[in-house]
Write an enzyme that holds these catalytic residues in place. Structure first.
Site, PDB file in Angstrom:
ATOM      1  N   GLU A   8       0.857  -1.175   0.000  1.00  0.00           N
ATOM      2  CA  GLU A   8       0.000   0.000   0.000  1.00  0.00           C
ATOM      3  C   GLU A   8       0.898   1.230   0.000  1.00  0.00           C
ATOM      4  O   GLU A   8       1.782   1.357   0.869  1.00  0.00           O
ATOM      5  CB  GLU A   8      -0.917   0.001   1.223  1.00  0.00           C
ATOM      6  CG  GLU A   8      -1.890  -1.176   1.231  1.00  0.00           C
ATOM      7  CD  GLU A   8      -2.771  -1.199   2.466  1.00  0.00           C
ATOM      8  OE1 GLU A   8      -3.987  -1.042   2.327  1.00  0.00           O
ATOM      9  OE2 GLU A   8      -2.209  -1.369   3.565  1.00  0.00           O
ATOM     10  N   ASP A 128     -15.857  -3.436   0.576  1.00  0.00           N
ATOM     11  CA  ASP A 128     -15.332  -3.069   1.886  1.00  0.00           C
ATOM     12  C   ASP A 128     -16.506  -2.941   2.860  1.00  0.00           C
ATOM     13  O   ASP A 128     -17.382  -2.096   2.670  1.00  0.00           O
ATOM     14  CB  ASP A 128     -14.559  -1.752   1.801  1.00  0.00           C
ATOM     15  CG  ASP A 128     -13.395  -1.835   0.827  1.00  0.00           C
ATOM     16  OD1 ASP A 128     -12.738  -2.893   0.793  1.00  0.00           O
ATOM     17  OD2 ASP A 128     -13.147  -0.860   0.104  1.00  0.00           O
TER      18      ASP A 128
END
Length: 247
Positions: A8, A128
């Site tokens: 990330e 999510d």
């Protein structure tokens, strides 16, 4: 099961997030290009890369992302706030193996339908989940969709898979997260990629026995060296042992 070692990026650095909080990143002193090359050296078939600046709509990691794609020597599954067809196709042209779409699928389902038809098996849906609802805008906005409704809306599309993340589950609460992912995996024909469930090697062994979970993203546990990638890959590749059936 496919292991997706994960990076990330935030402002050009490798980070991890706790419960999706972009304002509280954990920073790692890791060279992202060297890390990507190390994934391939360990035997990974794929890697996952998220541009968190893209999710926030600020900053520019484009040059670094392109460098990682070129250097990795394995296909890269790329996420990062894609909002237009031109963005998606631009990164496919630059070598991204798959593109992950979440927020725009919630805002404009036709956007994802069209992309999936134009690029079959290259588009991944991101789901999510926080307190039973689908989150968007980098986990900052709560939608009106339940995860099951959201996934069902794209059941007919030729997706490469669905990434399911339980944002509410901390890295140490794997049982709750695994329950969410197990239920959603049972409700779709698409292959599910679990995210946020692996804190140890034992978690990989458990995931292997969850029906329709075809892979898992591992980021923080690799960065913290709680999981060895070569060992994780070996466990994922080993034949599953018979499981007793209970009546």
């Amino acid at each position: 099961m496919i292991i997706y070692p994960t990076l990330e990026l935030l402002d050009g650095k490798c980070v991890s997030l706790t419960r999706g909080r972009l304002e509280e990143p954990v920073r790692w002193h890791v060279d992202p290009v060297k890390a990507a090359c190390g994934f391939a050296d360990a035997g990974a078939q794929w890697m996952h890369l998220t541009d968190l600046n893209g999710l926030r709509g600020d900053g520019d990691n484009n040059a670094l992302v392109e460098k990682i794609i070129r250097a990795a020597h394995i296909p890269v599954q790329l996420g990062g706030g894609f909002r237009t067809q031109a963005q998606v196709e631009g990164w496919i042209d630059r070598g991204a193996g798959r593109i992950v779409i979440g927020t725009m699928a919630a805002r404009d389902p036709e956007f994802l339908h069209a992309l999936a038809k134009l690029h079959p098996d290259q588009i991944v849906l991101a789901v999510d989940v926080y307190q039973g609802a689908v989150m968007t805008d980098g986990w900052r906005s709560r939608s009106s969709f339940t995860p099951a409704e959201f996934i069902a809306a794209f059941e007919a599309d030729p997706l490469a898979g669905i990434i399911v993340t339980d944002v509410d589950a901390d890295i140490g609460q794997g049982d709750a997260s695994l329950g969410t992912i197990t239920a959603l995996a049972a409700a779709t024909r698409h292959q599910v990629i679990a995210r946020g469930t692996v804190a140890s090697i034992d978690d990989i062994a458990r995931l292997k026995y969850v029906p329709n979970v075809a892979g898992t993203l591992i980021g923080r546990a690799l960065m913290a060296r709680d999981v060895d990638l070569a060992e994780a890959l070996a466990i994922a590749a080993a034949p599953a042992e018979p499981v007793a059936k209970f009546k």
